[in-house]
Structure formats: structure tokens, C-alpha cells
Motif scaffolding. Sequence first.
Motif, PDB file in Angstrom:
ATOM      1  N   MET A 151       1.358  -0.998  -0.221  1.00 49.39           N
ATOM      2  CA  MET A 151       0.123  -0.121  -0.088  1.00 49.39           C
ATOM      3  C   MET A 151       0.743   1.347  -0.145  1.00 49.39           C
ATOM      4  N   ARG A 152       1.811   1.318   0.539  1.00 48.95           N
ATOM      5  CA  ARG A 152       3.512   2.392   0.098  1.00 48.95           C
ATOM      6  C   ARG A 152       2.795   3.021   1.089  1.00 48.95           C
ATOM      7  N   GLU A 153       2.542   2.733   2.038  1.00 49.40           N
ATOM      8  CA  GLU A 153       2.104   4.100   3.396  1.00 49.40           C
ATOM      9  C   GLU A 153       3.559   4.566   4.154  1.00 49.40           C
ATOM     10  N   ILE A 154       3.108   6.239   4.590  1.00 43.64           N
ATOM     11  CA  ILE A 154       4.293   6.742   4.754  1.00 43.64           C
ATOM     12  C   ILE A 154       3.612   6.716   6.632  1.00 43.64           C
ATOM     13  N   VAL A 155       4.598   6.802   7.565  1.00 50.07           N
ATOM     14  CA  VAL A 155       4.079   7.243   8.951  1.00 50.07           C
ATOM     15  C   VAL A 155       5.075   8.307   8.897  1.00 50.07           C
ATOM     16  N   THR A 156       4.258   9.534   9.978  1.00 47.60           N
ATOM     17  CA  THR A 156       4.417  11.033   9.726  1.00 47.60           C
ATOM     18  C   THR A 156       4.859  10.624  11.307  1.00 47.60           C
ATOM     19  N   HIS A 215      -5.282   8.019  -0.522  1.00 50.22           N
ATOM     20  CA  HIS A 215      -4.883   8.708   0.714  1.00 50.22           C
ATOM     21  C   HIS A 215      -5.184   7.761   1.528  1.00 50.22           C
ATOM     22  N   ASN A 216      -4.556   6.250   0.950  1.00 50.90           N
ATOM     23  CA  ASN A 216      -4.461   5.124   2.208  1.00 50.90           C
ATOM     24  C   ASN A 216      -3.095   5.249   2.580  1.00 50.90           C
ATOM     25  N   ILE A 217      -2.248   6.291   1.675  1.00 48.97           N
ATOM     26  CA  ILE A 217      -0.825   6.462   1.757  1.00 48.97           C
ATOM     27  C   ILE A 217      -0.719   7.204   3.184  1.00 48.97           C
ATOM     28  N   HIS A 218      -0.937   8.103   3.107  1.00 49.26           N
ATOM     29  CA  HIS A 218      -0.485   9.301   4.598  1.00 49.26           C
ATOM     30  C   HIS A 218      -1.955   9.090   5.930  1.00 49.26           C
ATOM     31  N   TRP A 219      -3.364   7.816   5.703  1.00 44.30           N
ATOM     32  CA  TRP A 219      -4.837   7.945   6.352  1.00 44.30           C
ATOM     33  C   TRP A 219      -4.603   6.389   6.706  1.00 44.30           C
ATOM     34  N   ARG A 220      -5.269   6.136   8.031  1.00 44.87           N
ATOM     35  CA  ARG A 220      -4.686   4.995   8.538  1.00 44.87           C
ATOM     36  C   ARG A 220      -6.184   4.858   9.047  1.00 44.87           C
ATOM     37  N   PRO A 221      -7.234   3.305   7.973  1.00 46.28           N
ATOM     38  CA  PRO A 221      -8.669   3.523   8.571  1.00 46.28           C
ATOM     39  C   PRO A 221      -8.572   2.958   9.788  1.00 46.28           C
ATOM     40  N   PHE A 255       2.018   2.257  14.646  1.00 48.40           N
ATOM     41  CA  PHE A 255       1.958   2.234  13.565  1.00 48.40           C
ATOM     42  C   PHE A 255       2.443   2.268  12.031  1.00 48.40           C
ATOM     43  N   VAL A 256       3.422   2.314  12.466  1.00 51.19           N
ATOM     44  CA  VAL A 256       4.870   0.954  11.649  1.00 51.19           C
ATOM     45  C   VAL A 256       4.049  -0.587  11.553  1.00 51.19           C
ATOM     46  N   GLU A 257       3.523  -1.005  12.878  1.00 51.76           N
ATOM     47  CA  GLU A 257       2.966  -2.880  12.463  1.00 51.76           C
ATOM     48  C   GLU A 257       1.762  -3.052  11.693  1.00 51.76           C
ATOM     49  N   GLU A 258       0.856  -1.430  11.595  1.00 52.67           N
ATOM     50  CA  GLU A 258      -0.602  -1.599  10.666  1.00 52.67           C
ATOM     51  C   GLU A 258      -0.005  -1.127   9.430  1.00 52.67           C
ATOM     52  N   CYS A 259       1.148  -1.328   8.775  1.00 54.22           N
ATOM     53  CA  CYS A 259       1.592  -0.695   7.787  1.00 54.22           C
ATOM     54  C   CYS A 259       1.143  -1.918   7.017  1.00 54.22           C
ATOM     55  N   ASP A 260       1.157  -2.682   5.926  1.00 55.49           N
ATOM     56  CA  ASP A 260       1.068  -3.256   4.524  1.00 55.49           C
ATOM     57  C   ASP A 260       2.750  -3.445   4.235  1.00 55.49           C
ATOM     58  N   GLN A 261       3.426  -2.518   3.873  1.00 60.59           N
ATOM     59  CA  GLN A 261       4.486  -2.096   2.885  1.00 60.59           C
ATOM     60  C   GLN A 261       4.818  -0.725   2.870  1.00 60.59           C
ATOM     61  N   MET A 262       5.533  -0.431   4.068  1.00 52.70           N
ATOM     62  CA  MET A 262       5.485   0.793   4.321  1.00 52.70           C
ATOM     63  C   MET A 262       6.458   1.785   3.252  1.00 52.70           C
ATOM     64  N   GLN A 263       6.332   2.987   2.646  1.00 52.58           N
ATOM     65  CA  GLN A 263       7.133   3.220   2.097  1.00 52.58           C
ATOM     66  C   GLN A 263       8.387   3.815   2.174  1.00 52.58           C
TER      67      GLN A 263
END
Length: 497
Positions: free
Chosen positions: A1-6, A40-46, A186-194
Amino acid sequence: MREIVTLQLGNLSNYVATHFWNTQESYFTYAEDEKSLVDHNIHWRPGIGEDGSDTFLPRAVVYDLKGAFGPLRKVNPMYDVAPGQDVALASLWPGKPAVHKQNPLSSIDYQKDLDAGIQPGKLKASDIRYWSDYSRVYYHPKSLVQLYDFELNSSIMPFERFEMGTELFESLEKENEMVDRDWRPFVEECDQMQGVQVYTTLDDAWGGFASSYLEALRDEHPKTCIWVWGLQSPVATIAREKRRLRLANTAMSLNQACAQASMVVPLGLPDSRVPSGIAVDSSSAWNVSALLATATETASLQSRLRLDGRSQPLGMADMAQCLNVSGRQTLANMRMSVGPQAELDSEEPPELDLSQIGSSKDGVKTGSSSNRAFGRLSSLRAPEDPAKDSSAEYMKNQRPIIGNTVVRNYKTSLLYPLLDSFPSIYNYDLQGRESIPVRTSIASEGSIVYKMKNLRSQVSPFISLEERENLVNGLADLGAAYEDDWSSGSDEDDDDL
């Protein structure tokens, strides 16, 4: 999902990041036939609220001092528990508890209008007391972390020295395992953190706190891209001793951050040379942060675009790789143009230089390679021209010849939105438009050699002897990464420092 955690560290960082999140919230579309260019899935978490409703909240961990959050509640209405439903409290104490509460701060009219679901009025600088006053988004309760060891704007024990930040991080990490407690969920709920996006100030104690935090993140994620926006407060009205302290903090922060991060981009409001169409009140953090947020949000826009035929997303790691040509160039300059100037089809760099490192009174010493660029990443947001396919031409990136500048140009029709939470700092004739063209350029340039030399000469007299050698050598190594055949032998004053 290419997530980014801020990761947001410090008061000015939260001012800038609040503009960032307000902008991301404005990209949401609600009609069935509308589709946003932004994923929106990159910066927002459901998630799911206490009442079972769906939530969509920032992937962010927000740190600030006591008193800096203002009227913002840690538990927002999405996660409020109904009165009388606290089973855990009842099991600990069967009697009636005595609750002592400090009177909560009142919200400004802007926030009251948002809560009531009506269109809020335009904000003024005098309305803003805290960064939460103009926030348009809710945060997850785990996102907000208040540090009670120091108080915002304290005159007794100000949080202003680099060493204070490192000591605070070490004590909190030792006592509470802070990174595991705050960051890991927040990191553990990411599928594929970019990657990781960090907003931090460099010129106060948060620079030391950020340096230690970055070291912990690098140990935890050795191959993850970490992109740092290093912010600096205006110094025009600051006393001379305070300026020296902030300069020393900046030098130590850059030295540590560049050793851990994939890319560090220092940002600050120029003392002069601000284009006539931009009017920023340097005494207002709301104003200053709006300018810096325009630059950071535009420059990183490609990392969150949707994967479709209309856009060409660029991952954070690819952005850093474009700039870090030699593998040691982890520091880059930022420039920006706004309004009509941004739309000009010109190969000249944008007019506003936001890379303020060290004092500008004497100017940055120039050399034969000061304008030499190793890598440049340009982002243009401007309306599409139906007469020509300028977008395809702007985004045309050829494979570079060895030794030439690595250039990546990107364009999108998604203009920068001017929201009701945004100050009126752009005095261009917008003709009723609610958005504005912006062009940014991030570059790893030969001028960084001379910026590091100037920084070393300015701070070395004010650094303790035990720290001076490591700092001077670190800044020298950082600057040396930007030397080439034209500049490596051009300076003879290194041994004098």
C-alpha cells in the motif's frame, strides 16, 4: 500500500504539519463520480471508532511540550466512551472517585464552527494561539504524546539546547521504551511502508531529541527511507546570544541527522530576498509554517499520487536516490516559486531560496562549482494547457549520462489549495481561485560545500572543546561529499578551523 508514517517533533513542526494534514484532508472526494489524484491510504489509516463507525485518521506520531496542544483533546469524539461505561475504573475502585480537573482551554470560534458543521470564517493571525486552533482533522488518541518534563515557552527552563533534547529522549526511552510504545503500533499496521516522513526543528532542543529518535528508527528500520524536513525559526528579532545558540544547535542537528536519515532538507524563512507577491509575518508561526508547508507538501506530492495513467508516482526512496548521487549526499537545498512565476516555462531555479543554513549577513562564499548540481528533483503543479501537452514534456526524464546532473521533473494539474485555515500570505491576483500554482526544486548542489564551511567557521568558537573536533570533522565530511573536480582543491582554509 506504500504507506508513509509521519513523525512530528516540536511546536513549529506541528504548525507546519497541521497545514500539511489540512491540505491532505481537502483532497478527499465524496461524490461517486469523483476520484482524487491522491491515494489517501498512504498517509491515512482506517479504523473503527468507539461507536463502531469507520474512521480515517493520520498515520502520525505527534510530540510536543506541556501546554503546546491548546484545547485539543487527546481523545476526540470518535473515541469517546459513553458516561458510566468505564468498566476498568470501576474494577479498581468500587467507591465514588473524586476528580480534580483543570479548567479546559476554550476553543476559538473557528473550531466551534467546525464542530457545529457550519462554514467557518476566515482566520486572522491574532486568532491563532496554538497549532490546534486551525486543525481540521482528528487524530488517533495514540498519535498525541505530550511531554510533561518541559513547558512551552518557559522562561525558567526553556527547551532550547541540543543536549537537553538528547537527555530527554534517553530518559524517556529508558523509562518507558518510548519508541516501542508510540511508534511501533503505527508501523505494524502498515502492509508495505515506503518510508518515514519527519518534521522537526533543528535550532532548538528538538534537534537533539530528533537526532536520538532518528538513531533509534535507523536501528529499527535499517533499510527504510527516512526523509527529514529540518525547520528553523526566524531569527530577525532574536538577541545575538540566542542566535549563536540556535546556530550551534543547527550545526549539531545537521551533523547527526545527515548520518542517520536518507535525506535532510533544511528549511527557513529568508531574512531578505522574499518575492514581492509573498507577504509573511515572521512573528507569526501560523504565517511562517504556511510558507514552509507549501514547499514540503508540493515537493513530496509525487510520493502519494494514485497509481493510474494520469500520474507517475515517485516513491520516497526514489526521490532520495535522485538527489543522493554519490551515496553520501544526504543534504539538499530547497527553492520555491508561487503564483504566476511558478507557471513560467523556465529552466531557471525557483526564485525563493528556503535553504537557510547559518548566518546570511556575510553571504555564502561562492566558488567555481557553487552552482553545480549533482541531482535535482522538480515538482510543478499548474493547470493543464489544452494547446500543448506540456505535462508529458515536463515529465520526460531521460537516463542521465555519467557525470551529468540527475534531473527528475514532475508535473500535476492538482494545484495547492488555499483553505480557510490558511493565512493570506500570497498576494497574487488569483481572480477568485481557491488554489494556486507552485513549483519546487530540491537539489544536491556544490554550494553546500561552502555552506558547511561557513557553518563550521561560525559555530566552532562557541562549541565546547570536547565536542568541537567531532562537529567540525562531521561538517567537513558532509561538505566534502559535494566536492568535485572543480572544487576539491579550491579552498585552502580548512586547517584553520
